[in-house]
Design an enzyme around this catalytic site. Sequence first.
Site, PDB file in Angstrom:
ATOM      1  N   ARG A 545      67.273  40.057  76.761  1.00  0.00           N
ATOM      2  CA  ARG A 545      66.359  39.689  75.692  1.00  0.00           C
ATOM      3  C   ARG A 545      66.051  40.880  74.807  1.00  0.00           C
ATOM      4  NH1 ARG A 545      60.738  36.857  76.103  1.00  0.00           N
ATOM      5  NH2 ARG A 545      60.381  38.421  77.684  1.00  0.00           N
ATOM      6  N   SER A 609      65.401  46.346  84.925  1.00  0.00           N
ATOM      7  CA  SER A 609      64.856  45.815  86.188  1.00  0.00           C
ATOM      8  C   SER A 609      65.711  46.168  87.390  1.00  0.00           C
ATOM      9  CB  SER A 609      64.703  44.299  86.076  1.00  0.00           C
ATOM     10  OG  SER A 609      63.956  43.977  84.933  1.00  0.00           O
ATOM     11  N   ASP A 663      60.762  45.869  85.275  1.00  0.00           N
ATOM     12  CA  ASP A 663      60.164  44.585  84.885  1.00  0.00           C
ATOM     13  C   ASP A 663      58.839  44.329  85.602  1.00  0.00           C
ATOM     14  OD1 ASP A 663      61.444  44.319  87.333  1.00  0.00           O
ATOM     15  OD2 ASP A 663      62.158  42.296  86.971  1.00  0.00           O
TER      16      ASP A 663
END
Length: 923
Positions: A545, A609, A663
């Site tokens: 994203r 992450s 994350d």
Amino acid sequence: DGFRLWLTCLGTDGIFWTCLRELPSLQVDRYLYHLRLSDDVLLDVMARFQAEMVKGLGRDTNPTATVKMLPSFVRSLPDGSEKGDFLAVDLGGSQFRAHQVKVFDDGRQSSQLESKFYPTPKEVTQGSGAELFDYIADCLSDFMETKNLKHKKLPLGFTFSFPCKQTKLEEGVLLGWTKHFRVRGVQDTDVVSSLRKALQKHQDIDVDVLALVNDTVGTMMTCGYDDQRCEVGLIIGTGTNACYMEEMRHISLVEGDEGRMCINTEWGAFGDDGALDDLRTEFDRELDLGSLNPGKQLFEKMISSLYLGELVRLILLKMAKEGLLFNGEVSTALLTKGKIEMKHVSAMEKYKEGLSNTKEILMELNLFPSEEDCVAVQHVCTIVSFRSANLCAAALAAILTRLRENKKLLRMRTTVGIDGGLYKTHPKFAQRLHKVVRRLVPTCDVRFLLSEGGSGRGAAVVTAVARRLAAQRRRLDAALAPFLLAPDTLREVRDKMRAELEYGLKREAQGKATVKMLPTYVCGTPDGTEKGKFLALDLGGTNFRVLLVKIKSGRKRSVQMYNKIFAIPLEIMQGTGEELFDHIVQCIAEFLEYMGIKGACLPLGFTFSFPCRQASIDKGTLVGWTKGFKATDCEGEDVVDMLREAIRRRNEFDLDIVAVVNDTVGTMMTCGYEDPNCEIGLIAGTGSNVCYMEDMKNIEIVEGNEGKMCINTEWGAFGDNGCIDHIRTKYDREVDEGSLNPGKQRYEKMTSGMYLGEIVRQILIDLTKQGLLFRGHISESLRKRGIFETKFLSQIESDRLALLQVRRILQQLGLDSTCEDSIIVKEVCGVVSRRAARLCGAGLAAIVEKKRENRGVEHLQITVGVDGTLYKLHPHFSTVLRETVKELAPQCDVTFLLSEDGSGKGAALITAVAKRLHNVGQK
């Protein structure tokens, strides 16, 4: 008009039209008009019975229902794997029967039945309970002696053809006698206990009563052994009744909503509340008043063979008294109750033999009929038995319609197992019943299967199924037992996690620690003064994203986000590091172009992450890939440098990379913007991880003792040193060995969404090999690693999902499941996801307890920011997680705050906080 009415009534029996001309139509109509039932009337009866079924199934409405809809605790039809020797006894008719049934597991679903019949004398059927059950035990002992079975210990099924309230398969309290039985001291007692007491007097036999079965249920199971589509049982003989397989979610009388259970409708009492009064004739009322149980079993009295002969007698008697038959002569036979039996009615309806049967039977009754009398008597018999078939068809059609609606099918194929003297011996009854049922329910393709071995064989089959299910249950429990973690085990996991947290914070131990406790250099949380435009990247799964985040400060502080999602193909995830970061920069370029800001040099936060060791907020060295990533030449490298190099290679734009963020940290910061008390971040999705704000004085690997810093625990590696090997199952080991990183991230592989579906698949394979699932057949799809995604767990475990929908999900996976298979699959999914939530809760309890001790308070109030599809989408995971934390950290009041905008927003906030703190430092 009367002539046409009778043609309509008789249907295919309209062959009597020539005879009808010899009777005055108005006189015939006077006596038989109310016995003929049009299809509209039958559809109305069908609707009334459907309403009674619903009433009988409801916990609150059942006490006043006439159709009692009694749960039988028969939960499964035969699957062909049953085998062994069984005994069965059958009480309910004019004879008591004892059976030996051999069931063969030979692939042909064959069985062998040997029986012996014993009379049921009036002194037994209307004596005391002790006499009745002693008689049954004596007959069984005699049978076992005859068959040389006394040396064997055998399971027994007890067919007891009277309404009983059951609380389990081997227990039933008699509600009331029917069929001329009037035994004292039995009603409201458990008949199985009475039988066992009687059997104990015979010390030379060893019998284990495993099942109490109604004869209707026995019939369904007998036929179900030959045809697996059979899910309805019908008795139409001396008595009448029906049973069918109902969805558990509709049976509020029994706990649980999984699977199906056979319901014994006890439909003979339909109409006892007046629901059929408009259809009952003066003859029905007279018959009822003369019965042993006036006002009860009214539907049975309109359709069963026990009463039809008497109904014919009453009609003939009145016609004779009024001079319409036998020249007005009323013989003693017509005045004698029970003189005309069903066998006479059946014989008189054998039209192919002309009037000879009818004349012969009437002569035996000392009646001297003319040919017109014989035609009229035949006609009365036809109308009475035709009405019986019609009413039976209407109620059966109601059951079939309910079955079809339960299955949500437009059209249904099913089989009705059927038994009883009226159906078997009457020359026309079966044909009439079939035609009317098919006319009333054209959406059901119904096969009627005659029970060959009777309900006794069915009782043995029920017993065989019960024994099979009990054995399967033991093996299933053994397979799933390791997933059921006791409270003491969870406390042990909590304490070990706490020890690993402490170990990872120490300077000398950090290099060897499995729980890495990585400093993030995030030292502050949002205070509301942050503002500006920021870019954020979010890489952590199969999707990547890119976000533009606009932060406003002041009273109307707000965060606006614009984002675009890009796929990360598998060949990129597992290619080279250069290819991966070039792909990331390509996505950024497309987003900047899309937003029209390609020339702007914005501060950027990079949510990455994966476990990184950081030396500052904008430097992150990859410790190791997780979640299916395997890009080469990345581990041990600074991912921020790799991103900067990829941006330089493209040479289209420049960005100010301020922060690299896990994350979990991003989630904590996102929730911290809403709730200042949020100092813990939890990811429960594809991966599993936690971060929290730790006191600087406890972080030995970072200089300084003042303030706090967010620690990325990377707890997914908890257990890589073997400390939780004792709770890992063989299925966990198989999943680990088949993963991209064997021996690593063991805790994550027990708790995260990426692996739960694969654990389930391994269990399903094992259970199938044991013959407990899918008829022992491992499909090609089940052999495929990764086919059972964790999203299927969430769907299957949904409380709103019926088992039929579970079966559809399994069919999408190429798994042809039965209802019983679906129940087991749902149970497997439940234990795997519950264990994951409990383990995650135990780890989180260690964190909140550490926070409480850090603050030096007796009671801690704290918020945990949470993100991840497992937490968000699974129907039970979040609840079990919260309950476990409360159980294992009772001195902590923990609020869970769901991150609505994901860790990308958190990355932008961290970037904003870092810029604010940098500016403060410069000033």
